[in-house]
Design a protein around this motif. Structure first.
Motif, PDB file in Angstrom:
ATOM      1  N   UNK A 130       0.790  -1.231   0.000  1.00  0.00           N
ATOM      2  CA  UNK A 130       0.000   0.000   0.000  1.00  0.00           C
ATOM      3  C   UNK A 130       0.816   1.272   0.000  1.00  0.00           C
ATOM      4  N   UNK A 131       2.094   1.206  -0.361  1.00  0.00           N
ATOM      5  CA  UNK A 131       2.961   2.374  -0.275  1.00  0.00           C
ATOM      6  C   UNK A 131       3.035   3.196  -1.570  1.00  0.00           C
ATOM      7  N   UNK A 132       2.592   2.614  -2.690  1.00  0.00           N
ATOM      8  CA  UNK A 132       2.788   3.316  -3.965  1.00  0.00           C
ATOM      9  C   UNK A 132       1.701   2.933  -4.956  1.00  0.00           C
ATOM     10  N   UNK A 133       1.530   3.768  -5.950  1.00  0.00           N
ATOM     11  CA  UNK A 133       0.550   3.493  -7.004  1.00  0.00           C
ATOM     12  C   UNK A 133       1.057   4.036  -8.334  1.00  0.00           C
ATOM     13  N   UNK A 134       0.417   3.539  -9.404  1.00  0.00           N
ATOM     14  CA  UNK A 134       0.553   4.185 -10.708  1.00  0.00           C
ATOM     15  C   UNK A 134      -0.641   5.122 -10.812  1.00  0.00           C
ATOM     16  N   UNK A 135      -0.391   6.402 -10.657  1.00  0.00           N
ATOM     17  CA  UNK A 135      -1.457   7.394 -10.553  1.00  0.00           C
ATOM     18  C   UNK A 135      -1.884   7.874 -11.935  1.00  0.00           C
ATOM     19  N   UNK A 136      -3.204   8.021 -12.087  1.00  0.00           N
ATOM     20  CA  UNK A 136      -3.763   8.561 -13.329  1.00  0.00           C
ATOM     21  C   UNK A 136      -4.527   9.871 -13.093  1.00  0.00           C
ATOM     22  N   UNK A 137      -4.843  10.157 -11.811  1.00  0.00           N
ATOM     23  CA  UNK A 137      -5.610  11.354 -11.491  1.00  0.00           C
ATOM     24  C   UNK A 137      -4.937  12.113 -10.352  1.00  0.00           C
ATOM     25  N   UNK A 138      -5.007  13.445 -10.443  1.00  0.00           N
ATOM     26  CA  UNK A 138      -4.524  14.330  -9.388  1.00  0.00           C
ATOM     27  C   UNK A 138      -5.615  15.359  -9.098  1.00  0.00           C
ATOM     28  N   UNK A 139      -5.949  15.524  -7.835  1.00  0.00           N
ATOM     29  CA  UNK A 139      -6.962  16.498  -7.409  1.00  0.00           C
ATOM     30  C   UNK A 139      -8.284  16.287  -8.146  1.00  0.00           C
ATOM     31  N   UNK A 140      -8.636  15.050  -8.388  1.00  0.00           N
ATOM     32  CA  UNK A 140      -9.929  14.722  -8.970  1.00  0.00           C
ATOM     33  C   UNK A 140     -10.016  14.808 -10.471  1.00  0.00           C
ATOM     34  N   UNK A 141      -8.910  15.038 -11.154  1.00  0.00           N
ATOM     35  CA  UNK A 141      -8.919  15.169 -12.612  1.00  0.00           C
ATOM     36  C   UNK A 141      -7.745  14.376 -13.192  1.00  0.00           C
ATOM     37  N   UNK A 142      -7.838  13.993 -14.472  1.00  0.00           N
ATOM     38  CA  UNK A 142      -6.686  13.317 -15.079  1.00  0.00           C
ATOM     39  C   UNK A 142      -5.411  14.141 -14.903  1.00  0.00           C
ATOM     40  N   UNK A 143      -4.301  13.459 -14.642  1.00  0.00           N
ATOM     41  CA  UNK A 143      -3.028  14.164 -14.432  1.00  0.00           C
ATOM     42  C   UNK A 143      -2.657  14.904 -15.718  1.00  0.00           C
ATOM     43  N   UNK A 144      -2.394  16.210 -15.631  1.00  0.00           N
ATOM     44  CA  UNK A 144      -1.995  16.962 -16.832  1.00  0.00           C
ATOM     45  C   UNK A 144      -0.667  16.423 -17.375  1.00  0.00           C
ATOM     46  N   UNK A 145      -0.444  16.530 -18.676  1.00  0.00           N
ATOM     47  CA  UNK A 145       0.807  16.020 -19.254  1.00  0.00           C
ATOM     48  C   UNK A 145       2.058  16.588 -18.578  1.00  0.00           C
ATOM     49  N   UNK A 146       2.061  17.864 -18.213  1.00  0.00           N
ATOM     50  CA  UNK A 146       3.263  18.445 -17.600  1.00  0.00           C
ATOM     51  C   UNK A 146       3.596  17.819 -16.246  1.00  0.00           C
TER      52      UNK A 146
END
Length: 201
Positions: A130-146
Motif C-alpha cells: 500500500x505504499x505506492x501506485x501508478x497514478x492517473x488522477x490528481x486532485x480529482x482530474x486526469x493528471x496533466x501532461x506536464x
C-alpha cells in the motif's frame, strides 16, 4: 544578538512536523523535467511489467482503467526543496498490478521506466504494502501532461524524482541498478526525512 536574518525563518508550528529538514512549503505545483513533454496517445498507451527484458504482463489503457482504484491524500517532497501538503491522487496500487498479473515480485529491486526514457530505481518493498501506485488522477482530474499524465508512479515517502512521470512500465532487476539521476550523483534511495539528496548523504 542574532536576528532572523542570520538564523533563518522557522516554519510555523502547524507545519514543522510535516516538513522534512531543508524543505519549504509551497502552494504551487512546480513543473520540473529534463526535456519536452511527451505526447502520449491513449489509443497506443501500454504499461508493462518486465523481469529484465522478459515481459510479465501488459495492459492497454482500457484494461488498466478497469483495475481496482486506490486513492491517497498526503504530502509530497521534491529534492529541489519544495514540499506540497494534502495532495490527492488516484490510480492503481502496485499491489493490485501484481495481483492482476498473478505474480509476486520476482526480485527485490526494479527500475521505473518512462516514455521519455527516464528511469529511476526503487526497492520493491517501497512500492508494495500500500505504499505506492501508478497514478492517473490528481486532485480529482486526469493528471496533466506536464505533471506526468496520463500515468505516473507515486512513491510519496521518497523524494519526488522517484515518482517517475509518463510511466510505461516497471522492470524488475536482479540488483539495485541506478537510474537516470542516480547515475548523475543523486542518492540511490532518497528518503526526504534523512535528506538523502546525493550520494554520500
Amino acid at each position: 544578538m542574532a536576528t532572523r536574518g542570520f538564523t533563518g525563518r522557522r516554519p510555523p508550528d502547524a507545519t514543522r512536523d510535516r516538513l522534512p529538514p531543508g524543505q519549504y512549503l509551497t502552494e504551487d505545483f512546480p513543473v520540473l523535467q529534463l526535456g519536452p513533454t511527451p505526447r502520449i496517445d491513449l489509443a497506443t498507451w501500454r504499461f508493462t511489467l518486465r523481469e529484465g527484458a522478459k515481459p510479465l504482463k501488459s495492459w492497454d489503457w482500457p484494461a488498466f482503467e478497469a483495475l481496482p482504484r486506490t486513492r491517497w491524500t498526503g504530502d509530497i517532497h521534491c529534492v529541489t526543496k519544495w514540499s506540497k501538503f494534502d495532495t490527492l491522487w488516484e490510480g492503481v496500487s502496485v499491489d493490485d498490478l501484481l495481483a492482476d498479473a498473478g505474480i509476486a515480485a520476482p526480485t527485490e529491486f526494479l527500475l521505473a521506466e518512462g516514455y521519455d526514457d527516464y528511469t529511476t530505481n526503487v526497492p520493491v518493498a517501497d512500492l508494495t504494502g500500500g505504499k505506492a501506485m501508478v497514478a492517473t488522477h490528481y486532485a480529482g482530474a486526469p493528471i496533466p501532461p506536464d505533471h506526468g499524465g496520463p500515468a505516473r508512479l507515486l512513491v510519496p515517502h521518497l523524494y519526488f524524482w522517484k515518482s517517475a512521470k509518463w510511466l510505461n512500465g516497471l522492470r524488475f532487476t536482479r540488483k539495485d541498478e541506478a537510474g537516470f539521476w542516480e547515475l548523475l550523483g543523486y542518492h540511490m534511495y532518497g528518503d526526504p526525512w534523512l535528506e538523502q539528496r546525493f550520494t554520500g548523504d
